[in-house]
Each structure stands twice: as C-alpha cells, then as structure tokens.
Design a protein around this motif. Structure first.
Motif: not given
Ligand code: S3P
Length: 176
Positions: A34-35, A38-40, A42-51, A53-55
């Motif tokens: 996933i990283e 997306t080039g992000l 996992v911590a950044e995805i959670f912080a920027i887009h929320g859980e 979106y990560f799911r």
C-alpha cells in the motif's frame, strides 16, 4: 499463495520473509505494498486521510492480490481481516491461511522494539487496553479465516518459521 494473519506485532512480516526464502517464493507485505502504491507511509495515510480510507486501500490491495493469484507468501496488516470481501476473495486463492497468535503482553513487548509506527496504538492512552479491545473484535475473524494457528509466545522467529514449514510439508502431502 501462503497468507499470514494476526495482530500487529505477531511477527507476520519477519516470519513471512523466512518462510518465503525457505520455499523460494516471493514475499509481499500488504502494508508495504500500500505504501509503495500511494507513496505514503501507513502512518501518513492514517494521519492525512483517516482509518476508513486506509481500510479501503487495504481492501483494494487484497482484491488485487487475490485476483493476480501469484505464488507468494503474503503478510497482511493486523486489521485486513476486517474486510470480508477481501478475505473471502483471498481464501479462494490461498493454499493456506496461517494465524500467528500471541498474547497481549508479548505483542506489547514486541511492538515496543519495533521501529514501525502503529497509528492505532500511538493515540491510545492505554496501549494494553487498546490491544485487548482490538483482539476481542479480531480474534473470531482470525480464527474464522485461518486453516491453522501457530502460538508464537516465547518462541524464536526461526522456530515459528520451522513449525510453519513443517505444517506446510504435511499439507502438500495431503495428510494435514
Ligand atoms: C493495523 C496493523 C498494521 C497496519 C496499520 C493498522 C491494524 O499492520 O496495517 O497500522 O489495524 O492492526 P501490522 O499488523 O503489520 O503492524
């Protein structure tokens, strides 16, 4: 495809690498995949887009890998089992799904040594209580999808990998 499931800190990625090497297979870690896409982190995805979106990304990655159906060792993030759609698709393609089980104190000890950020724990006032809560929801899912469970408490990585390789061998002989 050999799929490893279990809580964060249960050793899926490390064990996955060892058994992939032994079996001469490729290994993929779903979070790293996933990283990469997306080039992000996992911590950044959670912080920027929320859980949520990560799911969504996690489910898409599960469906993509199930569809591709390549022979590999796949280590899933701890929460990937929350996607029924993704897991059902994967179950169809996987030769075997293995649950790496560990107690909460053992998980906590391992997570303290890990350098990877786990957003679900970072924000928790009481990480122990948080893990108990997550396990309460997820254990039935791990058990539902697993063909077999390996207890990893107090065991060395090499021993867990050896145990899995032993079970896989009996699988391929068809005697389970
Ligand atoms: C999560 C586990 C993590 C990662 C994300 C969320 C979870 O993966 O996917 O931080 O919900 O348990 P690991 O199990 O590889 O740590």
């Amino acid at each position: 495809m050999i799929v490893l499931i279990g809580m964060m800190g249960s050793g899926k990625s490390s064990v996955g690498r060892v058994i992939a090497r032994a079996l001469n297979l490729l290994t993929i870690d779903l979070d790293r995949e996933i990283e990469r896409r997306t080039g992000l982190s996992v911590a950044e995805i959670f912080a920027i887009h929320g859980e949520p979106y990560f799911r969504q990304l996690e489910e898409e990655a599960l469906l993509r890998l199930a569809q591709a159906g390549k022979p590999l060792v796949l280590s899933l993030g701890g929460g990937a089992v929350l996607s029924e759609r993704g897991m059902e698709a994967l179950k169809h393609k996987a030769r075997v799904v293995i649950y790496l089980q560990a107690s909460v104190p053992e998980l906590l000890a391992r997570l303290k040594r890990s350098r990877i950020k786990r957003p679900l724990l970072e924000n928790a006032a009481d990480p122990h209580a948080r893990l108990v809560e997550l396990l309460h929801v997820r254990r039935p899912l791990y058990e539902r999808y697993a063909d077999f469970t390996v207890d990893t408490d107090g065991k060395l990585l090499a021993d867990v990998a050896q145990e899995i390789l032993g079970v896989l061998e009996s699988y391929s002989k068809g005697c389970r």
